[in-house]
Structure formats: structure tokens, C-alpha cells
Design an enzyme around this catalytic site. Structure first.
Site, PDB file in Angstrom:
ATOM      1  N   ALA A  85       0.902  -1.178   0.143  1.00  0.00           N
ATOM      2  CA  ALA A  85      -0.043   0.035   0.026  1.00  0.00           C
ATOM      3  C   ALA A  85       0.553   1.194   0.022  1.00  0.00           C
ATOM      4  O   ALA A  85       0.269   2.182  -1.042  1.00  0.00           O
ATOM      5  CB  ALA A  85      -0.398  -0.527   0.850  1.00  0.00           C
ATOM      6  N   GLU A  86       2.139   1.520   0.490  1.00  0.00           N
ATOM      7  CA  GLU A  86       2.621   2.537   0.996  1.00  0.00           C
ATOM      8  C   GLU A  86       2.890   3.101  -0.690  1.00  0.00           C
ATOM      9  O   GLU A  86       4.019   4.054  -0.637  1.00  0.00           O
ATOM     10  CB  GLU A  86       3.407   2.505   2.577  1.00  0.00           C
ATOM     11  N   TYR A 109      -0.938 -13.876   1.662  1.00  0.00           N
ATOM     12  CA  TYR A 109      -0.028 -13.403   2.150  1.00  0.00           C
ATOM     13  C   TYR A 109       0.748 -14.711   2.808  1.00  0.00           C
ATOM     14  O   TYR A 109       0.645 -15.614   3.400  1.00  0.00           O
ATOM     15  CB  TYR A 109      -0.556 -12.432   3.445  1.00  0.00           C
ATOM     16  N   ARG A 146       3.801 -13.889   3.728  1.00  0.00           N
ATOM     17  CA  ARG A 146       4.689 -12.509   5.281  1.00  0.00           C
ATOM     18  C   ARG A 146       5.162 -12.870   6.567  1.00  0.00           C
ATOM     19  O   ARG A 146       5.666 -11.986   7.828  1.00  0.00           O
ATOM     20  CB  ARG A 146       3.608 -11.251   4.853  1.00  0.00           C
ATOM     21  N   ARG A 178      -6.851  -4.492   7.512  1.00  0.00           N
ATOM     22  CA  ARG A 178      -6.736  -5.807   6.906  1.00  0.00           C
ATOM     23  C   ARG A 178      -7.158  -7.119   7.696  1.00  0.00           C
ATOM     24  O   ARG A 178      -6.045  -7.229   7.988  1.00  0.00           O
ATOM     25  CB  ARG A 178      -5.331  -6.158   5.834  1.00  0.00           C
ATOM     26  N   ALA A 185      -6.149   0.663  -6.367  1.00  0.00           N
ATOM     27  CA  ALA A 185      -7.401   2.410  -6.631  1.00  0.00           C
ATOM     28  C   ALA A 185      -7.022   3.040  -5.412  1.00  0.00           C
ATOM     29  O   ALA A 185      -6.942   4.230  -5.612  1.00  0.00           O
ATOM     30  CB  ALA A 185      -8.666   1.722  -6.987  1.00  0.00           C
ATOM     31  N   GLY A 186      -7.594   2.267  -3.882  1.00  0.00           N
ATOM     32  CA  GLY A 186      -7.341   3.572  -2.792  1.00  0.00           C
ATOM     33  C   GLY A 186      -6.377   4.030  -2.620  1.00  0.00           C
ATOM     34  O   GLY A 186      -6.034   5.144  -2.081  1.00  0.00           O
ATOM     35  N   ASP A 187      -5.211   3.069  -2.900  1.00  0.00           N
ATOM     36  CA  ASP A 187      -3.630   3.473  -3.191  1.00  0.00           C
ATOM     37  C   ASP A 187      -3.511   5.051  -3.582  1.00  0.00           C
ATOM     38  O   ASP A 187      -2.943   6.233  -3.561  1.00  0.00           O
ATOM     39  CB  ASP A 187      -2.774   2.938  -2.514  1.00  0.00           C
TER      40      ASP A 187
END
Length: 319
Positions: A38-39, A107, A109, A171, A259-261
Site C-alpha cells: 500500500a505505501e 499472504y 509474510r 486488513r 485503487a484506494g492507494d
């Protein structure tokens, strides 16, 4: 210190494997490799729009970590504060796509290099050099040390007149709602700009009414609330202004992830240019809409000429 960066952000970015075919993941044999985070999505979208942006994280000292750093750097983002972990690996994410629905994500992670990011990985001078610190609700979900780093980064920003931008980005594959709600609302109390979605308003505040969502976040201390309404556009509220801005309908959606990012990056781009709230929202809606036209998290983000053509500010010349 002279402000050399417009925006700085940090968080986990993973190698993304996107199946070439639609359907259950167990039947997928071929994948396209990209990145997802996201970032870093926000950083890349802002860089494409012409802004000076920095992103940092911890990556495994492996082929995937090198790949992520190379891709983000190649998009024009400063990665000078990225660290490499000799002991832990870079995280991986798989998508599972079905026709006309949001993709499922899987994920891999746990105990990744990025999950061990902590306060010691923050460069205070680097954070102080930015106009805006952008954070999301994903980073505090990946580990306790990452959560501490987020709160410390926000503290540094507030002490140095750096604007705090916050996307809740809930999330529930990463943490339980009760824990998420407590942490996210604490961060929201310190945020200057916040980007909740209607569904996040429902989870955090018990309402999906955009105006009530905005009212509650303003009460918490946010100066500017931008409620994402999907294809309908967004609702923006400050102390002095309340405005709905229509979105840009897309007939064929390829991929909604990212899209939100892109939306947040579009708004921040307009904000940095000191545009009106309405024009900031048009930028946001435009980048968010263009993001879903392309498969992949960040591949659909436009440059400024493409964005202004898409939203009708300028005319494109195709040939």
C-alpha cells in the site's frame, strides 16, 4: 532543516504473483511477477505525478528484495533509507482472480524482513525533511515493533510540523477487528488527513454514512476527512467545507487492488499543489479510476498529463 521531500512513507512491500488465468488458485500454472504494498503504491503514484517522494522498509537480502527496491527506485521514488535483513526473507503475496469481483489475496509474510521493522529503523532527519508523512493501518498490523515504529514516526511528524496522512486500510487477514479498531482510532486522533472507506467507517465507527463518518473523525481531531465511495466518487469534509465529488465510472474493471492507494496519492498531489478540495478530489477519483483499468497494483497509475486528460482538464493528442 530544508524540506527536500514532499512525502515520505514506509511499510511492507511484497513480491506479487498474479495468475495469468481467472479461477481458483490451485488451477493456476502461470503467473506474472510484480510488487504489492500500500505505501509503495502511494509513493509510486505520487512520483508518477511529478512529486519528490521517499519510501523505506526492510527487505530480505535476497533476489526478491533486490527486485522490489529496483522497481520502486525505477519509478522515481527515493529508496535511500531501505534496509536489508540478512536473516529474514522478503514477503510474498498471491492473487486469486474471478470475473468482475475483487481478487482474493494470500499472504506469505509471517516473520518477513519487513515485519521486523522497528523504531531503530526510523531516520528522524529523513522524516522531518518531508511535508507529509503518509501511513496506513497495514503497517501496525504486521508486528508489535512495526506498530511502535508507526506511532514513533507520527510523534516525530507532529513535533516537526509534518502533516500526517492516514489511510486506515483495514486488513482482517492480519489482525482481529477489535485490535484493529483500537489501534487505528488512536492513530486517527493524531492524523491531519484521513482516507476512510464506507466499509471502514462501518467497522470503526458503526456507520457507513459519509457525513457521519467525517463528523466522527473531525471530532477525533482530524482536520480533513476524505471518505472513499468507490465508483460514486468521494465525500470531503474539513472544518469549513463539505463537498461530494462524483467519480468516473469504469465499464470494464480489470483489478481493484491499488485503487484506494492511487486515490490517496491523487488527493495528496492536489493538496501539495494547493488546489481546491474539489479539485483534489477530482485528482483522487481520477487516479483511483485509472488504476482499475490495468491488472496489477500500481501499473495503472497515470502521469500528470494522462490524469488531467482523463478528468477533462486537458485534451489528449493520440496521433
Amino acid at each position: 532543516m530544508e524540506k527536500t521531500l514532499e512525502v515520505v512513507t514506509f511499510g511492507e512491500t511484497m513480491v506479487l504473483f498474479n495468475p495469468d488465468n481467472i479461477g481458483p488458485l490451485r488451477y493456476a500454472n502461470n503467473f506474472s511477477k510484480s510488487i504489492g504494498g500500500a505505501e509503495s503504491n502511494v509513493a509510486i503514484a505520487l512520483a508518477k505525478l511529478g512529486h519528490n517522494v521517499g519510501w523505506f522498509s526492510k527487505l530480505g537480502n535476497d533476489a526478491f528484495g533486490m527486485y522490489i527496491k529496483s522497481v520502486i527506485m525505477g519509478e522515481g521514488v527515493d529508496v535511500s533509507r531501505v534496509g536489508f535483513d540478512e536473516e529474514r526473507k522478503t514477503g510474498i503475496i498471491f492473487k486469486e482472480r474471478f470475473q468482475h469481483t475483487n481478487p482474493n489475496v494470500y499472504y506469505y509474510r509471517q516473520n518477513s524482513a519487513a515485519s521486523h521493522i522497528g523504531v531503530k529503523d526510523l531516520d528522524e532527519d529523513y522524516l522531518k525533511s518531508a511535508k507529509i508523512l503518509h501511513i496506513t493501518g497495514i503497517t501496525p498490523a504486521i508486528s508489535e515493533s512495526a506498530r511502535e515504529a508507526v506511532f514513533k514516526a507520527v510523534e516525530i511528524a507532529k513535533e516537526n510540523n509534518v502533516i500526517v496522512s492516514f489511510d486506515p486500510n483495514i486488513r482482517l487477514k492480519l489482525w482481529k477487528l477489535n485490535e484493529a479498531k483500537e489501534v487505528i482510532l488512536k492513530i486517527a486522533e493524531k492524523a491531519d488527513i484521513i482516507f476512510p472507506g464506507e466499509d471502514e467507517g462501518k467497522k470503526l465507527l458503526g456507520t457507513d454514512n459519509p457525513e457521519l463518518i467525517a463528523d466522527e473523525f473531525i471530532k477525533l481531531g482530524c482536520k480533513l476527512v476524505v471518505v472513499k465511495l468507490g465508483e460514486k466518487g468521494c465525500y470531503v469534509q474539513s472544518k469549513d467545507e463539505k463537498i461530494y465529488v462524483e467519480g468516473y465510472p469504469i465499464k470494464r474493471v480489470e483489478d481493484t487492488v491499488g485503487a484506494g492507494d492511487g486515490f490517496a496519492a491523487g488527493f495528496l498531489s492536489g493538496y501539495l499543489k494547493e488546489l481546491s478540495l474539489e479539485d483534489c478530489a477530482k485528482y483522487a477519483n481520477g487516479v483511483g479510476a485509472m488504476a482499475v483499468l490495468v491488472r496489477g497494483d500500481m501499473e495503472g497509475y497515470p502521469d500528470i498529463e494522462q490524469l488531467e486528460s482523463f478528468i477533462g482538464i486537458t485534451e489528449s493528442v493520440d496521433r
